[in-house]
Design a protein around this motif. Structure first.
Motif, mmCIF file in Angstrom:
data_model
loop_
_atom_site.group_PDB
_atom_site.id
_atom_site.type_symbol
_atom_site.label_atom_id
_atom_site.label_comp_id
_atom_site.label_asym_id
_atom_site.label_seq_id
_atom_site.Cartn_x
_atom_site.Cartn_y
_atom_site.Cartn_z
ATOM 1 N N ARG A 103 0.847 -1.189 0.000
ATOM 2 C CA ARG A 103 0.000 0.000 0.000
ATOM 3 C C ARG A 103 0.884 1.240 0.000
ATOM 4 N NH1 ARG A 103 -2.387 3.779 3.521
ATOM 5 N NH2 ARG A 103 -4.642 4.074 3.257
ATOM 6 N N TYR A 104 0.500 2.234 -0.806
ATOM 7 C CA TYR A 104 1.194 3.512 -0.786
ATOM 8 C C TYR A 104 0.564 4.417 0.264
ATOM 9 C CZ TYR A 104 3.905 2.490 -4.981
ATOM 10 O OH TYR A 104 4.789 1.941 -5.866
ATOM 11 N N THR A 105 1.398 5.255 0.896
ATOM 12 C CA THR A 105 0.889 6.131 1.956
ATOM 13 C C THR A 105 0.292 7.408 1.407
ATOM 14 O OG1 THR A 105 3.047 7.219 2.241
ATOM 15 C CG2 THR A 105 2.609 5.249 3.561
ATOM 16 N N ARG A 106 0.673 7.808 0.198
ATOM 17 C CA ARG A 106 0.176 9.062 -0.372
ATOM 18 C C ARG A 106 -0.671 8.776 -1.610
ATOM 19 N NH1 ARG A 106 4.069 14.017 0.077
ATOM 20 N NH2 ARG A 106 3.614 13.368 2.218
ATOM 21 N N ARG A 107 -1.721 9.550 -1.771
ATOM 22 C CA ARG A 107 -2.636 9.337 -2.888
ATOM 23 C C ARG A 107 -1.983 9.685 -4.225
ATOM 24 N NH1 ARG A 107 -7.891 8.523 -1.233
ATOM 25 N NH2 ARG A 107 -8.191 8.817 1.017
ATOM 26 N N GLN A 108 -2.436 8.983 -5.273
ATOM 27 C CA GLN A 108 -1.939 9.195 -6.622
ATOM 28 C C GLN A 108 -3.113 9.442 -7.555
ATOM 29 O OE1 GLN A 108 0.728 5.925 -7.644
ATOM 30 N NE2 GLN A 108 1.251 5.677 -5.482
ATOM 31 N N ASP A 109 -2.829 10.009 -8.733
ATOM 32 C CA ASP A 109 -3.894 10.375 -9.669
ATOM 33 C C ASP A 109 -4.580 9.140 -10.239
ATOM 34 O OD1 ASP A 109 -3.221 12.993 -9.287
ATOM 35 O OD2 ASP A 109 -2.246 13.263 -11.235
ATOM 36 N N ASP A 110 -5.916 9.165 -10.230
ATOM 37 C CA ASP A 110 -6.696 8.156 -10.938
ATOM 38 C C ASP A 110 -6.456 8.316 -12.439
ATOM 39 O OD1 ASP A 110 -9.183 7.066 -12.364
ATOM 40 O OD2 ASP A 110 -9.574 6.451 -10.307
ATOM 41 N N LEU A 111 -6.397 7.198 -13.162
ATOM 42 C CA LEU A 111 -6.166 7.262 -14.602
ATOM 43 C C LEU A 111 -7.300 7.950 -15.349
ATOM 44 C CD1 LEU A 111 -4.701 3.741 -15.450
ATOM 45 C CD2 LEU A 111 -3.472 5.897 -15.228
ATOM 46 N N ARG A 112 -8.520 7.897 -14.804
ATOM 47 C CA ARG A 112 -9.689 8.394 -15.539
ATOM 48 C C ARG A 112 -10.544 9.380 -14.757
ATOM 49 N NH1 ARG A 112 -10.471 7.926 -20.801
ATOM 50 N NH2 ARG A 112 -12.710 7.718 -20.476
ATOM 51 N N ALA A 113 -10.889 9.043 -13.525
ATOM 52 C CA ALA A 113 -11.882 9.803 -12.773
ATOM 53 C C ALA A 113 -11.371 11.211 -12.431
ATOM 54 C CB ALA A 113 -12.252 9.057 -11.487
ATOM 55 N N THR A 114 -12.254 12.191 -12.548
ATOM 56 C CA THR A 114 -11.928 13.573 -12.205
ATOM 57 C C THR A 114 -12.988 14.136 -11.268
ATOM 58 O OG1 THR A 114 -13.095 14.393 -14.165
ATOM 59 C CG2 THR A 114 -10.723 13.982 -14.390
ATOM 60 N N ASP A 115 -12.627 15.201 -10.539
ATOM 61 C CA ASP A 115 -13.593 15.865 -9.666
ATOM 62 C C ASP A 115 -14.344 16.942 -10.444
ATOM 63 O OD1 ASP A 115 -11.838 18.017 -9.900
ATOM 64 O OD2 ASP A 115 -10.913 17.692 -7.945
ATOM 65 N N SER A 116 -15.160 17.721 -9.747
ATOM 66 C CA SER A 116 -15.994 18.724 -10.408
ATOM 67 C C SER A 116 -15.182 19.818 -11.088
ATOM 68 C CB SER A 116 -16.939 19.362 -9.382
ATOM 69 O OG SER A 116 -16.198 19.938 -8.316
ATOM 70 N N ALA A 117 -13.918 19.997 -10.656
ATOM 71 C CA ALA A 117 -13.061 21.014 -11.263
ATOM 72 C C ALA A 117 -12.241 20.455 -12.415
ATOM 73 C CB ALA A 117 -12.131 21.602 -10.203
ATOM 74 N N GLY A 118 -12.413 19.160 -12.694
ATOM 75 C CA GLY A 118 -11.675 18.546 -13.787
ATOM 76 C C GLY A 118 -10.315 18.009 -13.407
ATOM 77 N N ASN A 119 -9.994 18.041 -12.107
ATOM 78 C CA ASN A 119 -8.715 17.505 -11.650
ATOM 79 C C ASN A 119 -8.826 16.013 -11.379
ATOM 80 O OD1 ASN A 119 -7.444 20.132 -11.518
ATOM 81 N ND2 ASN A 119 -8.660 20.496 -9.664
ATOM 82 N N PRO A 120 -7.755 15.249 -11.600
ATOM 83 C CA PRO A 120 -7.823 13.799 -11.336
ATOM 84 C C PRO A 120 -8.161 13.502 -9.878
ATOM 85 C CG PRO A 120 -5.843 14.342 -12.592
ATOM 86 C CD PRO A 120 -6.442 15.651 -12.153
ATOM 87 N N VAL A 121 -9.028 12.547 -9.673
ATOM 88 C CA VAL A 121 -9.316 12.080 -8.320
ATOM 89 C C VAL A 121 -8.069 11.401 -7.772
ATOM 90 C CG1 VAL A 121 -10.704 10.472 -6.963
ATOM 91 C CG2 VAL A 121 -11.765 11.806 -8.791
#
Length: 338
Positions: A181-199
Motif C-alpha cells: 500500500r502507498y501512503t500518499r494518494r496518486q492520480d486516478d487514470l480516468r476519474a476527475t472531480d468537479s473542477a476537472g482535476n484527477p481524483v
C-alpha cells in the motif's frame, strides 16, 4: 542489442571493522541498448534488462544488522524490493519482466517502485519464525532514485512511501502471501472531480505465490512456481495477473549445468488504461499473455549461453497483428573473487 554490466561487493563488517552481526552490500550497474519492447509492441515487456535511459549508476548500497542469533535483521539503504518480496527462485531463469515481479506492482508509483533499474531508500525488517517460516516488512521511498539518475538519490519522501509485508514458509521451496500500500494518494487514470482535476486514490494490492520442488535436487530436479497478484486498478495500467511455470535442472544427460524453463505470464489491463487508449483512437483487449521457453548452459566455467523464445498475444494490436514472436539469445559472463 541490450547490454547489462554489474559489479557487486559484499562485506562482513564484523571481520572488516569489528561491527558484530553486520554486513554491507554494494551493487553498481551499467545498461545500454533499448527499443526491443517497442518493436515487440507489448505492454508487459520482453526483456528484463531493457532500460529507457542507459547509464552507469549505483544500484544498491545497504547495511544489514542481525539480532537474536541471526533470527531478526534490519536493513537500511538502497535496496531492490524484488530481492525480498514477490520473488520466485524458480522463475529466475525467464527473461520476460513479468516473471521478476508482478506487473500490477511494477507499474505503480510516481516513477516505478524500488526495482530494476533504480532502487529507493528502504528500511526492512526480517524475522525468522521457527525452522522455516518468516515474516518481513519494509517501508520504501515511493520515488526511486540513485546516483546516476538525473535527480540522484531521492531522500525527501515528498511522494510518500510504499509499505509492503510478506509472510510465508520455505519448507520444500516457498509458500507466501503479501500485501502492499502507498501512503500518499496518486492520480486516478480516468476519474476527475468537479473542477476537472484527477481524483486522488491510494494504490494498494496483494499477492500469493507457490514455489515448490516436485522432484530431484539442486543438481537434477524439477521445480514448479505459480503466483497471482491483484491491485486496485485505478492508478495504473494493470489490475492483476498471474505467472506460472517450471524449471528443470540437468535435463540433458551429460550436461549437469543445463537449465530449462517454461513460463506463462498473464497481465490483466485496468479499465482506466483501456478507456484512455480508446479515447486516443486505439483499442486494447482485457489482458496480455506471454509464453516463454528458454534454456541456459555453460560453455566455459565463466560463460553461459541462453537461447530464448517468446510468443506474446498482445493486448494492444499493432499493424493488425495480435501476436508477436520473439527469438533471442543471452550471453552471460561472470567472475567472482573471495
Amino acid at each position: 542489442m541490450l547490454g547489462n554490466l554489474e559489479l557487486t561487493a559484499d562485506g562482513d563488517l564484523g571481520r572488516l571493522i569489528g561491527w558484530r552481526g553486520a554486513r554491507a552490500h554494494l551493487h553498481l550497474l551499467d545498461n545500454h541498448g533499448r527499443g526491443l519492447n517497442d518493436l515487440a509492441g507489448t505492454v508487459q515487456g520482453i526483456d528484463n534488462i531493457e532500460v529507457s535511459n542507459g547509464r552507469p549508476k549505483l544500484y544498491e548500497a545497504w547495511v544489514e544488522q542481525s539480532f537474536a542469533s541471526g533470527r531478526v535483521s534490519v536493513l537500511l539503504g538502497l535496496s531492490d524490493l524484488n530481492a525480498n518480496f514477490y520473488q520466485n527462485d524458480s522463475a529466475g531463469l525467464l527473461i520476460a519482466p513479468a516473471f521478476g515481479i508482478g506487473s500490477e506492482l511494477s507499474a505503480t508509483g510516481p516513477n516505478g517502485p524500488s526495482i530494476f533499474p533504480s532502487t529507493a531508500m528502504t528500511a526492512r525488517l526480517n524475522v525468522t519464525l521457527g525452522a522455516s517460516s518468516y515474516f518481513r516488512a519494509a517501508a520504501v521511498n515511493a520515488r526511486a532514485g540513485v546516483l546516476g539518475d538525473d535527480a540522484g538519490v531521492e531522500l525527501s519522501l515528498r511522494d510518500g512511501a510504499l509499505l509492503i509485508a510478506e509472510a510465508g514458509t520455505t519448507r520444500g521451496g516457498k509458500l507466501a502471501v503479501g500485501a502492499w500500500r502507498y501512503t500518499r494518494r496518486q492520480d486516478d487514470l480516468r476519474a476527475t472531480d468537479s473542477a476537472g482535476n484527477p481524483v486522488r486514490r491510494i494504490a494498494m494490492g496483494a499477492y500469493a505465490l507457490i514455489d515448490q520442488r516436485l522432484a530431484g535436487d539442486d543438481t537434477r530436479g524439477l521445480d514448479l512456481f505459480v503466483r497471482a497478484g491483484i491491485s486496485d486498478g485505478k492508478t495504473t495500467s494493470f489490475v492483476g495477473g498471474f505467472q506460472a511455470g517450471v524449471l528443470a535442472r540437468g535435463l540433458i544427460p551429460g550436461r549437469p549445468n543445463g537449465q530449462f524453463s517454461f513460463g506463462v505470464a498473464h497481465g490483466m489491463l485496468s479499465r482506466g488504461f483501456r478507456d484512455t487508449l480508446r479515447d486516443e483512437g486505439g483499442v486494447a483487449e482485457s489482458a496480455e499473455t506471454g509464453i516463454e521457453i528458454t534454456y541456459k548452459d555453460s560453455s566455459a566455467p565463466f560463460l553461459a549461453v541462453q537461447p530464448d523464445l517468446q510468443y506474446i498475444h498482445r493486448a494492444v494490436p499493432g499493424g493488425g497483428r495480435r501476436g508477436t514472436l520473439v527469438l533471442g539469445v543471452r550471453i552471460i559472463a561472470s567472475f567472482a573473487r573471495q
